[in-house]
Design an enzyme around this catalytic site. Structure first.
Site, PDB file in Angstrom:
ATOM      1  N   VAL A  72      35.032  62.293  41.486  1.00  0.00           N
ATOM      2  CA  VAL A  72      36.317  62.530  41.435  1.00  0.00           C
ATOM      3  C   VAL A  72      37.353  61.784  42.411  1.00  0.00           C
ATOM      4  O   VAL A  72      36.523  61.630  43.686  1.00  0.00           O
ATOM      5  CB  VAL A  72      36.889  63.914  41.154  1.00  0.00           C
ATOM      6  CG1 VAL A  72      36.508  64.493  39.945  1.00  0.00           C
ATOM      7  CG2 VAL A  72      36.678  64.626  42.460  1.00  0.00           C
ATOM      8  N   CYS A  73      38.351  61.309  42.332  1.00  0.00           N
ATOM      9  CA  CYS A  73      39.133  60.649  43.331  1.00  0.00           C
ATOM     10  C   CYS A  73      39.750  61.780  44.230  1.00  0.00           C
ATOM     11  O   CYS A  73      40.291  61.517  45.331  1.00  0.00           O
ATOM     12  CB  CYS A  73      40.398  60.224  42.692  1.00  0.00           C
ATOM     13  SG  CYS A  73      40.016  58.568  41.883  1.00  0.00           S
ATOM     14  N   GLY A  74      39.556  62.992  43.905  1.00  0.00           N
ATOM     15  CA  GLY A  74      40.106  64.082  44.682  1.00  0.00           C
ATOM     16  C   GLY A  74      38.922  64.312  45.687  1.00  0.00           C
ATOM     17  O   GLY A  74      38.947  65.325  46.434  1.00  0.00           O
ATOM     18  N   ASP A  75      37.946  63.570  45.779  1.00  0.00           N
ATOM     19  CA  ASP A  75      36.887  63.740  46.709  1.00  0.00           C
ATOM     20  C   ASP A  75      37.415  64.165  48.302  1.00  0.00           C
ATOM     21  O   ASP A  75      38.132  63.286  48.948  1.00  0.00           O
ATOM     22  CB  ASP A  75      35.927  62.524  46.968  1.00  0.00           C
ATOM     23  CG  ASP A  75      34.712  62.589  47.698  1.00  0.00           C
ATOM     24  OD1 ASP A  75      33.814  63.154  47.336  1.00  0.00           O
ATOM     25  OD2 ASP A  75      34.990  62.332  48.911  1.00  0.00           O
TER      26      ASP A  75
END
Lengths: 177, 154
Positions: B46-49
């Protein structure tokens, strides 16, 4: 529970809806993030469903190491805001995520009716960089841990942001539960 | 699993590979605050990495002269590929052999999953843990707690 540390302030924030709406939804987003792109029509749908009950605020959270155009896109939205058309640019950016190069931004600027050269030169000068940075840091301090991150009435919304779940949470907030 | 090491505990020394031919020891960083970020695995989809987020905030950490080290049980080549792909500007350490040994000394190894927990430590310049936080594994803890801890050091 993560809380919004920089309260919504109509003098600095971009918002849609009435200040006295019972529910305020804040999104921290990145114009080049595909998840935010998917969230964009969902936000519009819940805005429509909630009507006057909802105020929506968007703050920039560009992950610029991951998304090379995200910072310029964020600045483009601020430049458009200074020229009076933030939301038009916001929509244009999210619906043209495949080309957010400086040339792409110029095209979008023309589409939303602002001066493309002025927009680009403001971006290159970094005129709106401090505002974008302020948004970003306010997100970091509020527990934004990825994009998009939503806050409902100042509390981070950690559930799934699919339309049904998000709308239910907003309705619940409107009922004051 | 033993409990996560609390504030006030001297941070256990370790030496881990950060690239195939380089190692980092915690004691080399004495004199600077160190942020240890244990995370379950490279290639979170995810981009929320979490690591990608910290990569964006490095300049804020550096304002406190703090060094950030990511730690997982992934091997050095995996870390190298992940780090290149995400353009990370801080080292990822391989707690690979024996697997999770360092995580165990910090009380943040999840034996049943075979992964390090998502856990954060802020270590002061004398090598003492000043803040620690164990996050639910599926929840990216963000950076707010780290920044607050760094501010309280000075």
């Amino acid at each position: 529970m993560a809380q919004l540390t920089l309260p919504v302030n109509p003098a600095r924030d971009h918002f849609q809806g009435f200040a006295d709406a019972p529910v305020t939804l804040v999104e921290y987003g990145d114009y080049e993030c595909p998840h935010c792109g998917r969230a964009h029509p969902i936000v519009r749908a819940v805005q429509q469903a909630m009507g006057d009950q909802l105020r929506f605020v968007f703050r920039n959270f560009p992950l610029s190491e991951m998304h090379p155009h995200a910072n310029h896109a964020a600045q483009a939205s601020e430049s458009a805001a200074a020229q009076g058309v933030f939301w038009e640019m916001h929509h244009a950016l999210f619906t043209h995520q495949s080309d957010l190069s400086d040339n792409g931004i110029k095209t979008l600027a023309t589409q939303v009716g602002v001066d493309p050269e002025k927009t680009i030169s403001e971006i290159l000068m970094g005129k709106h960089e401090p505002k974008v940075k302020e948004d970003f840091l306010s997100g970091v301090r509020s527990g934004v841990n990825g994009t998009p991150t939503f806050f409902i009435n100042g509390v981070r919304f950690d559930d799934s942001w699919d339309e049904e779940t998000l709308l239910k949470a907003l309705q619940k907030a409107a009922e004051g539960e | 699993m033993s409990a996560i090491l609390p504030p006030g505990t001297p941070a256990p020394e370790f030496t881990l590979h950060c690239t195939p031919d380089q190692t980092i020891s915690l004691s080399e960083l004495r004199g600077k605050p160190v942020i240890l970020a244990f995370y379950p695995a490279d290639w979170s989809p995810v981009c929320g990495d979490q690591m990608a987020l910290y990569n964006e905030i490095l300049s804020e950490f550096h304002k406190h002269q703090a060094e950030l080290l990511g730690v997982s049980v992934d091997g050095v080549w995996c870390h190298a590929a992940f780090s290149t792909d995400r353009k990370l500007h801080f080292p990822l350490l391989a707690d690979f052999e024996p697997k999770g040994a360092v995580a165990k000394t910090y009380g943040v190894y999840n034996k049943s999953a075979g992964l390090t927990e998502r856990a954060l430590f802020v270590i002061d310049k004398e090598g003492v843990i000043r803040w620690s936080y164990l996050s639910p594994m599926g929840m990216n803890p963000g950076a707010d707690g780290i920044l607050t801890a760094l501010e309280s050091l000075s």
